[in-house]
Design a protein around this motif. Sequence first.
Motif: not given
Length: 95
Positions: A1-7
């Motif tokens: 799974m891709a990373d979560l949005n940092p903001i």
Amino acid sequence: MADLNPIAKRIHNVSPDPIRLTLDDGTKAVFHIFGAEFFQQEFQAEGTRVDDDDAEYRFVSSDDNETILVGRKGPEDSGWSMVGSILDTAPAESE
């Protein structure tokens, strides 16, 4: 799974404490965010702006999860209007 949005991760980690958001139009404002949650990669939250008590704000991830979008609904509005997107976040106490 891709990373979560940092903001989105920063908003989630700081809430429910006040957070200063910088929007893409240059606006910097303090928000009280509540109900911040992830559904897989998608983010959503609701909140209020310190200097705009009568309006509700909604924060959602864009279709590609690259941007966090901001919507606003005032007491006289029949629906949500797009305010912009978030460029940066900081705890409200840091400034």
